[in-house]
Scaffold this motif. Sequence first.
Motif, PDB file in Angstrom:
ATOM      1  N   PRO A 118      -9.672  33.886 -14.813  1.00 16.03           N
ATOM      2  CA  PRO A 118     -10.555  34.960 -15.296  1.00 16.03           C
ATOM      3  C   PRO A 118     -11.034  34.705 -16.711  1.00 16.03           C
ATOM      4  O   PRO A 118     -10.294  34.176 -17.556  1.00 16.03           O
ATOM      5  CB  PRO A 118      -9.653  36.200 -15.231  1.00 16.03           C
ATOM      6  CG  PRO A 118      -8.264  35.665 -15.347  1.00 16.03           C
ATOM      7  CD  PRO A 118      -8.270  34.333 -14.650  1.00 16.03           C
ATOM      8  N   ILE A 119     -12.290  35.070 -16.974  1.00 14.50           N
ATOM      9  CA  ILE A 119     -12.852  34.954 -18.327  1.00 14.50           C
ATOM     10  C   ILE A 119     -13.392  36.298 -18.817  1.00 14.50           C
ATOM     11  O   ILE A 119     -14.058  36.359 -19.856  1.00 14.50           O
ATOM     12  CB  ILE A 119     -13.956  33.881 -18.392  1.00 14.50           C
ATOM     13  CG1 ILE A 119     -15.088  34.191 -17.400  1.00 14.50           C
ATOM     14  CG2 ILE A 119     -13.381  32.491 -18.134  1.00 14.50           C
ATOM     15  CD1 ILE A 119     -16.295  33.276 -17.524  1.00 14.50           C
ATOM     16  N   GLY A 120     -13.090  37.374 -18.075  1.00 13.53           N
ATOM     17  CA  GLY A 120     -13.567  38.699 -18.459  1.00 13.53           C
ATOM     18  C   GLY A 120     -14.848  39.076 -17.760  1.00 13.53           C
ATOM     19  O   GLY A 120     -15.519  38.247 -17.153  1.00 13.53           O
ATOM     20  N   HIS A 179      -9.001  23.794 -21.667  1.00 11.55           N
ATOM     21  CA  HIS A 179      -8.278  24.919 -22.266  1.00 11.55           C
ATOM     22  C   HIS A 179      -9.080  25.589 -23.376  1.00 11.55           C
ATOM     23  O   HIS A 179      -8.838  26.739 -23.721  1.00 11.55           O
ATOM     24  CB  HIS A 179      -6.917  24.453 -22.805  1.00 11.55           C
ATOM     25  CG  HIS A 179      -6.998  23.404 -23.853  1.00 11.55           C
ATOM     26  ND1 HIS A 179      -6.948  22.059 -23.573  1.00 11.55           N
ATOM     27  CD2 HIS A 179      -7.121  23.510 -25.193  1.00 11.55           C
ATOM     28  CE1 HIS A 179      -7.043  21.376 -24.703  1.00 11.55           C
ATOM     29  NE2 HIS A 179      -7.150  22.225 -25.691  1.00 11.55           N
ATOM     30  N   PHE A 180     -10.041  24.875 -23.929  1.00 12.64           N
ATOM     31  CA  PHE A 180     -10.901  25.423 -24.975  1.00 12.64           C
ATOM     32  C   PHE A 180     -11.839  26.505 -24.442  1.00 12.64           C
ATOM     33  O   PHE A 180     -12.381  27.302 -25.190  1.00 12.64           O
ATOM     34  CB  PHE A 180     -11.691  24.260 -25.591  1.00 12.64           C
ATOM     35  CG  PHE A 180     -12.506  24.608 -26.802  1.00 12.64           C
ATOM     36  CD1 PHE A 180     -11.948  25.257 -27.894  1.00 12.64           C
ATOM     37  CD2 PHE A 180     -13.851  24.269 -26.858  1.00 12.64           C
ATOM     38  CE1 PHE A 180     -12.707  25.558 -29.006  1.00 12.64           C
ATOM     39  CE2 PHE A 180     -14.618  24.575 -27.973  1.00 12.64           C
ATOM     40  CZ  PHE A 180     -14.041  25.217 -29.046  1.00 12.64           C
ATOM     41  N   PHE A 181     -12.004  26.539 -23.105  1.00 13.33           N
ATOM     42  CA  PHE A 181     -12.958  27.453 -22.477  1.00 13.33           C
ATOM     43  C   PHE A 181     -12.286  28.668 -21.838  1.00 13.33           C
ATOM     44  O   PHE A 181     -12.954  29.439 -21.151  1.00 13.33           O
ATOM     45  CB  PHE A 181     -13.780  26.702 -21.421  1.00 13.33           C
ATOM     46  CG  PHE A 181     -14.696  25.666 -22.011  1.00 13.33           C
ATOM     47  CD1 PHE A 181     -16.012  25.972 -22.325  1.00 13.33           C
ATOM     48  CD2 PHE A 181     -14.233  24.391 -22.277  1.00 13.33           C
ATOM     49  CE1 PHE A 181     -16.851  25.020 -22.877  1.00 13.33           C
ATOM     50  CE2 PHE A 181     -15.061  23.423 -22.830  1.00 13.33           C
ATOM     51  CZ  PHE A 181     -16.372  23.744 -23.130  1.00 13.33           C
ATOM     52  N   VAL A 182     -10.978  28.824 -22.046  1.00 12.13           N
ATOM     53  CA  VAL A 182     -10.273  29.986 -21.518  1.00 12.13           C
ATOM     54  C   VAL A 182      -9.558  30.698 -22.655  1.00 12.13           C
ATOM     55  O   VAL A 182      -9.383  30.146 -23.744  1.00 12.13           O
ATOM     56  CB  VAL A 182      -9.257  29.592 -20.418  1.00 12.13           C
ATOM     57  CG1 VAL A 182      -9.964  28.906 -19.261  1.00 12.13           C
ATOM     58  CG2 VAL A 182      -8.157  28.701 -20.975  1.00 12.13           C
ATOM     59  N   ASP A 183      -9.137  31.919 -22.405  1.00 15.59           N
ATOM     60  CA  ASP A 183      -8.380  32.652 -23.414  1.00 15.59           C
ATOM     61  C   ASP A 183      -7.069  31.933 -23.710  1.00 15.59           C
ATOM     62  O   ASP A 183      -6.490  31.281 -22.840  1.00 15.59           O
ATOM     63  CB  ASP A 183      -8.095  34.078 -22.926  1.00 15.59           C
ATOM     64  CG  ASP A 183      -9.345  34.937 -22.881  1.00 15.59           C
ATOM     65  OD1 ASP A 183     -10.343  34.570 -23.541  1.00 15.59           O
ATOM     66  OD2 ASP A 183      -9.325  35.963 -22.174  1.00 15.59           O
ATOM     67  N   GLU A 184      -6.585  32.097 -24.936  1.00 11.31           N
ATOM     68  CA  GLU A 184      -5.377  31.395 -25.368  1.00 11.31           C
ATOM     69  C   GLU A 184      -4.193  31.683 -24.446  1.00 11.31           C
ATOM     70  O   GLU A 184      -3.363  30.803 -24.182  1.00 11.31           O
ATOM     71  CB  GLU A 184      -5.043  31.789 -26.805  1.00 11.31           C
ATOM     72  CG  GLU A 184      -3.895  31.005 -27.410  1.00 11.31           C
ATOM     73  CD  GLU A 184      -3.688  31.335 -28.867  1.00 11.31           C
ATOM     74  OE1 GLU A 184      -2.687  30.864 -29.430  1.00 11.31           O
ATOM     75  OE2 GLU A 184      -4.511  32.081 -29.449  1.00 11.31           O
ATOM     76  N   ALA A 185      -4.121  32.907 -23.937  1.00 12.88           N
ATOM     77  CA  ALA A 185      -3.002  33.276 -23.061  1.00 12.88           C
ATOM     78  C   ALA A 185      -2.996  32.484 -21.764  1.00 12.88           C
ATOM     79  O   ALA A 185      -1.956  32.391 -21.097  1.00 12.88           O
ATOM     80  CB  ALA A 185      -3.061  34.776 -22.760  1.00 12.88           C
TER      81      ALA A 185
END
Length: 223
Positions: free
Chosen positions: A65-67, A47-53
Amino acid sequence: MQLTAADDGEALGVSSRRARERLVERLRQMGVTHPDVLEAIGRLPRHFFVDEALASRAYDDSALPIGWGQTISQPYMVARMTEILLAGVRRERVLEIGTGSGFHTAVLASLVRRVYSIERIADLKERAERRLRALKLRNVRLRHADGAEGWPEYAPFDAILVTAAPPRVPRVLANQLACGGCMVTPIGTAPDQSLLRLVRTRTGWRHEALEPVSFVPFLEGTC
């Protein structure tokens, strides 16, 4: 960037430790057997490697997705590619093409002596660098560059992992393998992609197509 309460599950509303344990058990049921790979994935905070949402979905077995049109790979695929990559090779120098979120980089860094990782998108490279630093993974060297060129200054590599799908075997990268070294890469164009294991021998290369996959395309250049 600092690790937050999300690392022990408070921000997720669930136990991160239990979520990791469930993920590892799911990977076992799907056929992943390498104990070191399972231990690394079970220990790292995805979870540290994805957006908070998206943190509540971090331990689902799915890509997220990571952008910039990129994704953090499905945990099964991270585990599968890693155990194939490390089977029978030295764990000294590994080249990763496509740092992305940095999660697969962190898995590799937990298992080998030194990881060299190239990311073509500058913002992704910088984010991954902050995450890896916060996790105190100091055996990783990152570079913002065109992954198609590899990293000849540090070649030959014992293993090369490619995290996007080129249409054919990238020969420049294959030539940076040590004798006996292994490259694992998706290959082909959607929807006809497969996971390929390539081993460099004294007389050439040995190829083995393993299973159907779906990856973002391999793009050259930087941005």
